[in-house]
Design a protein around this motif. Sequence first.
Motif, PDB file in Angstrom:
ATOM      1  N   TRP A  71       0.838  -1.200   0.000  1.00 55.97           N
ATOM      2  CA  TRP A  71       0.000   0.000   0.000  1.00 55.97           C
ATOM      3  C   TRP A  71       0.869   1.244   0.000  1.00 55.97           C
ATOM      4  O   TRP A  71       1.821   1.357   0.756  1.00 55.97           O
ATOM      5  CB  TRP A  71      -0.906   0.017   1.234  1.00 55.97           C
ATOM      6  CG  TRP A  71      -2.243  -0.607   1.021  1.00 55.97           C
ATOM      7  CD1 TRP A  71      -2.748  -1.701   1.652  1.00 55.97           C
ATOM      8  CD2 TRP A  71      -3.255  -0.184   0.104  1.00 55.97           C
ATOM      9  NE1 TRP A  71      -3.997  -1.987   1.189  1.00 55.97           N
ATOM     10  CE2 TRP A  71      -4.341  -1.076   0.244  1.00 55.97           C
ATOM     11  CE3 TRP A  71      -3.337   0.862  -0.814  1.00 55.97           C
ATOM     12  CZ2 TRP A  71      -5.500  -0.942  -0.504  1.00 55.97           C
ATOM     13  CZ3 TRP A  71      -4.498   0.995  -1.561  1.00 55.97           C
ATOM     14  CH2 TRP A  71      -5.575   0.087  -1.401  1.00 55.97           C
ATOM     15  N   ILE A  93       0.526   5.791  -0.813  1.00 59.69           N
ATOM     16  CA  ILE A  93      -0.430   6.894  -0.925  1.00 59.69           C
ATOM     17  C   ILE A  93      -0.912   7.056  -2.366  1.00 59.69           C
ATOM     18  O   ILE A  93      -2.084   7.335  -2.610  1.00 59.69           O
ATOM     19  CB  ILE A  93       0.199   8.198  -0.385  1.00 59.69           C
ATOM     20  CG1 ILE A  93      -0.020   8.255   1.117  1.00 59.69           C
ATOM     21  CG2 ILE A  93      -0.386   9.421  -1.065  1.00 59.69           C
ATOM     22  CD1 ILE A  93       0.305   9.575   1.759  1.00 59.69           C
ATOM     23  N   LEU A 116      -3.736   4.800  -2.997  1.00 55.33           N
ATOM     24  CA  LEU A 116      -4.996   5.282  -2.426  1.00 55.33           C
ATOM     25  C   LEU A 116      -5.671   6.263  -3.383  1.00 55.33           C
ATOM     26  O   LEU A 116      -6.882   6.222  -3.580  1.00 55.33           O
ATOM     27  CB  LEU A 116      -4.744   5.956  -1.077  1.00 55.33           C
ATOM     28  CG  LEU A 116      -4.337   5.059   0.090  1.00 55.33           C
ATOM     29  CD1 LEU A 116      -4.116   5.900   1.338  1.00 55.33           C
ATOM     30  CD2 LEU A 116      -5.386   3.992   0.355  1.00 55.33           C
ATOM     31  N   ASN A 146      -4.552   0.231   8.419  1.00 52.18           N
ATOM     32  CA  ASN A 146      -3.903   0.307   7.104  1.00 52.18           C
ATOM     33  C   ASN A 146      -3.511   1.742   6.753  1.00 52.18           C
ATOM     34  O   ASN A 146      -2.433   1.981   6.192  1.00 52.18           O
ATOM     35  CB  ASN A 146      -4.838  -0.254   6.028  1.00 52.18           C
ATOM     36  CG  ASN A 146      -4.994  -1.756   6.119  1.00 52.18           C
ATOM     37  OD1 ASN A 146      -4.186  -2.433   6.762  1.00 52.18           O
ATOM     38  ND2 ASN A 146      -6.023  -2.286   5.496  1.00 52.18           N
ATOM     39  N   MET A 147      -4.392   2.691   7.066  1.00 48.79           N
ATOM     40  CA  MET A 147      -4.072   4.093   6.777  1.00 48.79           C
ATOM     41  C   MET A 147      -2.853   4.552   7.575  1.00 48.79           C
ATOM     42  O   MET A 147      -1.988   5.274   7.060  1.00 48.79           O
ATOM     43  CB  MET A 147      -5.263   4.996   7.099  1.00 48.79           C
ATOM     44  CG  MET A 147      -6.486   4.821   6.230  1.00 48.79           C
ATOM     45  SD  MET A 147      -6.204   5.109   4.458  1.00 48.79           S
ATOM     46  CE  MET A 147      -6.132   3.413   3.876  1.00 48.79           C
ATOM     47  N   VAL A 191       0.224   3.195   5.882  1.00 49.18           N
ATOM     48  CA  VAL A 191       0.533   3.930   4.662  1.00 49.18           C
ATOM     49  C   VAL A 191       1.196   5.264   4.999  1.00 49.18           C
ATOM     50  O   VAL A 191       2.203   5.650   4.389  1.00 49.18           O
ATOM     51  CB  VAL A 191      -0.751   4.171   3.838  1.00 49.18           C
ATOM     52  CG1 VAL A 191      -0.504   5.172   2.719  1.00 49.18           C
ATOM     53  CG2 VAL A 191      -1.255   2.860   3.252  1.00 49.18           C
ATOM     54  N   THR A 220      -9.347   8.470   6.642  1.00 49.86           N
ATOM     55  CA  THR A 220     -10.506   7.613   6.408  1.00 49.86           C
ATOM     56  C   THR A 220     -11.778   8.432   6.276  1.00 49.86           C
ATOM     57  O   THR A 220     -12.613   8.180   5.401  1.00 49.86           O
ATOM     58  CB  THR A 220     -10.646   6.606   7.560  1.00 49.86           C
ATOM     59  OG1 THR A 220      -9.415   5.882   7.717  1.00 49.86           O
ATOM     60  CG2 THR A 220     -11.763   5.622   7.304  1.00 49.86           C
ATOM     61  N   MET A 244     -11.923  10.164   2.845  1.00 55.83           N
ATOM     62  CA  MET A 244     -12.260   9.250   1.745  1.00 55.83           C
ATOM     63  C   MET A 244     -13.747   8.929   1.725  1.00 55.83           C
ATOM     64  O   MET A 244     -14.405   9.016   0.673  1.00 55.83           O
ATOM     65  CB  MET A 244     -11.435   7.969   1.863  1.00 55.83           C
ATOM     66  CG  MET A 244      -9.949   8.170   1.635  1.00 55.83           C
ATOM     67  SD  MET A 244      -8.991   6.634   1.710  1.00 55.83           S
ATOM     68  CE  MET A 244      -9.396   5.903   0.124  1.00 55.83           C
TER      69      MET A 244
END
Length: 205
Positions: free
Chosen positions: A75, A77, A80, A125-126, A129, A152, A155
């Motif tokens: 993962w 950025i 994303l 996960n964020m 990253v 999060t 998004m």
Amino acid sequence: MAAGVRGEGRRAEILRAALEVIAERGYRSASLGAIAERVGLTQQGLLHYFPSKEALLVAVLEERDQWDAVPDSQWRIDLLASLVEYNAMRPGIIQTFSALLGESVTEDHPARDFFTRRYVTVRENMAAVLRAEYGDHLPGGLTPERAAPLMTAVMDGLQYQWLLAPESVDMPQAFRDFLSLLGGDGEGGEARPGGDAEARPGRRD
């Protein structure tokens, strides 16, 4: 073929059909009857595999997460940002996600457990990253763990705004703008990896 294997194959077929119907008709018009017809079942037959429309839609979202999954070590950025662009190409699925997310805050909603568990994983996960991109502190001073809920929220919040006014909200560009803010670039350029958090005033642990 064992009954269990046949059942799993049938469930997978129903999920594919549900994704197709949602993509074609949107969340509200994706009826159980339409999905059942596509796989040659009666609505009652479909309920043998999924006891309610909500249960089926949650399974669709779980399947979507599996398709979108990237190994944790890969993962980044920029991926994303690519995911946000990809989501803009599938409004039916994003509509399903957003509608169920809004409903899931009520007690005993069938999607509540899914979204509760999902957000734990997404925040982790964020944070990973952001740590890979910026280290232990972002340019503004926040730790990755403190910035992860903000990432999060942006998004998912952008998805609501985009669904309501797609002609006014450029979701991929708005997310790239947010990444620029995270990177300390106030001019709307690309997010800058790294960043000297130690040298910035107001850093908080």
